[in-house]
Write a protein that holds these residues in place. Structure first.
Motif, PDB file in Angstrom:
ATOM      1  N   THR A 259       1.342   3.616  -3.568  1.00 21.98           N
ATOM      2  CA  THR A 259       0.894   5.008  -3.446  1.00 21.98           C
ATOM      3  C   THR A 259       2.034   5.971  -3.767  1.00 21.98           C
ATOM      4  N   CYS A 260       3.241   5.671  -3.281  1.00 19.36           N
ATOM      5  CA  CYS A 260       4.403   6.506  -3.606  1.00 19.36           C
ATOM      6  C   CYS A 260       4.663   6.530  -5.108  1.00 19.36           C
TER       7      CYS A 260
ATOM      8  N   VAL B 233      -1.345   4.920   3.442  1.00 22.07           N
ATOM      9  CA  VAL B 233      -1.616   5.536   2.131  1.00 22.07           C
ATOM     10  C   VAL B 233      -1.449   7.053   2.235  1.00 22.07           C
TER      11      VAL B 233
ATOM     12  N   SER C  92       2.011   8.882  -6.502  1.00 23.57           N
ATOM     13  CA  SER C  92       2.042  10.271  -6.043  1.00 23.57           C
ATOM     14  C   SER C  92       3.306  10.999  -6.461  1.00 23.57           C
TER      15      SER C  92
ATOM     16  N   ALA D  35       0.830  -1.211   0.000  1.00 23.78           N
ATOM     17  CA  ALA D  35       0.000   0.000   0.000  1.00 23.78           C
ATOM     18  C   ALA D  35       0.859   1.254   0.000  1.00 23.78           C
TER      19      ALA D  35
ATOM     20  N   LEU E  95       1.375   9.384   0.313  1.00 21.79           N
ATOM     21  CA  LEU E  95       1.061  10.528  -0.553  1.00 21.79           C
ATOM     22  C   LEU E  95       2.061  11.655  -0.321  1.00 21.79           C
TER      23      LEU E  95
END
Length: 397
Positions: free
Chosen positions: A50-51, A99, A54, A46, A103
């Motif tokens: 997300t990285c 998450v 983002s 997760a 971000l």
């Protein structure tokens, strides 16, 4: 080195520790929430996925902002996510917290490097970037093992609160020490940043990064499960394994950087991948006894960290004018690989068990060798500057 650069390194250390310590906390999370380690390992997926999203998207959306504002906002978002993780009453909300943290981390890390370069003269930009990147190296070598040991002694929530506290120091320092109007050149919007993906060689290089680092991070993500027979599920023993990995990995990265300057980056990557496959065989044979496990993890660490620099070297050599865009894409793919490792490793735990998980990683490393060969530059035609039969290395102009 300016204080602004040092505080940026502190911020990267905080973010890196929060990211890499997750592997050491997986056994604790599994016990606390009544999960298998494969399910608990999805916290790594997760965060990393997300990285990966983002980093390019968030950076493109904030391209016109002053860098201090970007860094403070991104650091504050990471801080809120880390705090939410520490307070999470259940695993679902813990994933939400990670998450949110990711971000912020995905935007913070690449912007910290470019901002550091803008705070010094062009002649000192390399040292400034290296200082900031050292925050990650220290996080892997010392932050993650220390966080794992603290988690074993005081609970995983203590580790996350510590990461949040260090992040708070970093955000406060950036707000005070980074100049208000610090800005960098704008390499364009998201479409322009993704344009290199249309090039065959760039795709081959990024595919190599994806598959190679999926192989690298499968054993790292599930280090607790693989070495459980050696550690006896002792968190301090696990932390020492992670410390050994971090130290040998830092040495491997330095040596690989020097070799990439002297030889083709592709040759260095191939050697590192062959070494990596050999290290997986060593781990499979030596993961049950603690003394041999320490030697095996050190052998693995050298190869695992020796791939990053020559891969970046190859991308920069391919198109020096778009180096920042290519390296950012490579970083996003690396994050994606960490996420994929969590999924593949979880499936592998169910199918083959922790003792044989490294063989899945070895198969992926073999695939990465084949992909890497596709990313080699075409041999130049002989001319007045390059004699026929003379090797041409991938050097940065």
């Amino acid at each position: 080195m300016p204080a602004g650069v040092l505080v940026l390194a502190l911020g990267v250390f905080a973010v890196g520790t929060g990211e890499f310590v997750l592997a050491g906390l997986i056994p604790l999370l599994a016990d606390d929430f009544g999960l298998t380690e494969g399910v608990a390992g999805q916290v790594v997926t997760a965060f990393a996925v997300t990285c990966a999203i983002s980093a390019p998207v968030g950076t493109a959306l904030t391209a016109r902002w002053p860098r201090r504002r970007v860094l403070v906002v991104a650091g504050a978002i990471y801080l809120m996510g880390a705090a939410a993780t520490a307070l999470a009453p259940g695993f679902g909300l813990l994933l939400v917290g990670q998450v949110v943290a990711a971000l912020g981390a995905g935007v913070f890390v690449p912007n910290a490097s470019v901002t550091a370069a803008s705070l010094v003269s062009p002649a000192a930009s390399g040292r400034a970037i290296a200082t900031v990147v050292s925050g990650f190296t220290i996080a892997v070598a010392f932050g993650a093992p220390a966080g794992t040991a603290i988690g074993a002694a005081s609970g995983w929530r203590s580790t996350m609160w510590l990461a949040a506290a260090v992040a708070a120091l970093g955000v406060a320092g950036i707000a005070r020490l980074v100049p208000r109007e610090t800005s960098i050149g704008n390499p364009g919007g998201l479409q322009e940043r993704l344009r290199p993906l249309a090039e065959r060689r760039v795709l081959a290089l990024l595919a190599t990064t994806l598959v190679a680092f999926t192989a690298v991070y499968i054993p790292y993500t599930y280090i607790g499960a693989i070495f459980a027979p050696a550690t006896g599920d002792d968190g301090v023993r696990l932390a020492v394994l992670m410390l050994t990995l971090g130290i040998t990995g830092a040495a491997g990265n330095l040596v690989a950087g020097r070799l990439a300057d002297r030889h083709e980056g592709s040759a260095v990557v191939t050697v590192a991948l062959v070494w990596l496959i050999s290290s997986f065989a060593v781990i499979a044979a030596a993961h049950s006894a603690y003394g041999s496990a320490l030697a095996a993890i050190g052998f693995y660490g050298v190869a695992a960290f020796a791939i990053t620099t020559p891969q970046q070297h190859r991308l920069i050599s391919h198109d020096p004018e778009r180096a920042s865009v290519l390296v950012a894409l490579n970083q996003a793919v690396l994050y994606l690989a960490i996420g994929v490792s969590g999924v593949v490793g979880a499936v592998g735990l169910d199918i083959v068990g922790p003792g044989d998980l490294v063989w899945i990683a070895a198969a992926l490393a073999a695939v990465a060798i084949a992909l890497s060969s596709l990313g080699r530059p075409k041999a130049p035609a002989p001319d007045s500057e390059t004699r026929a039969g003379e090797p041409r290395t991938e050097r940065i102009p």
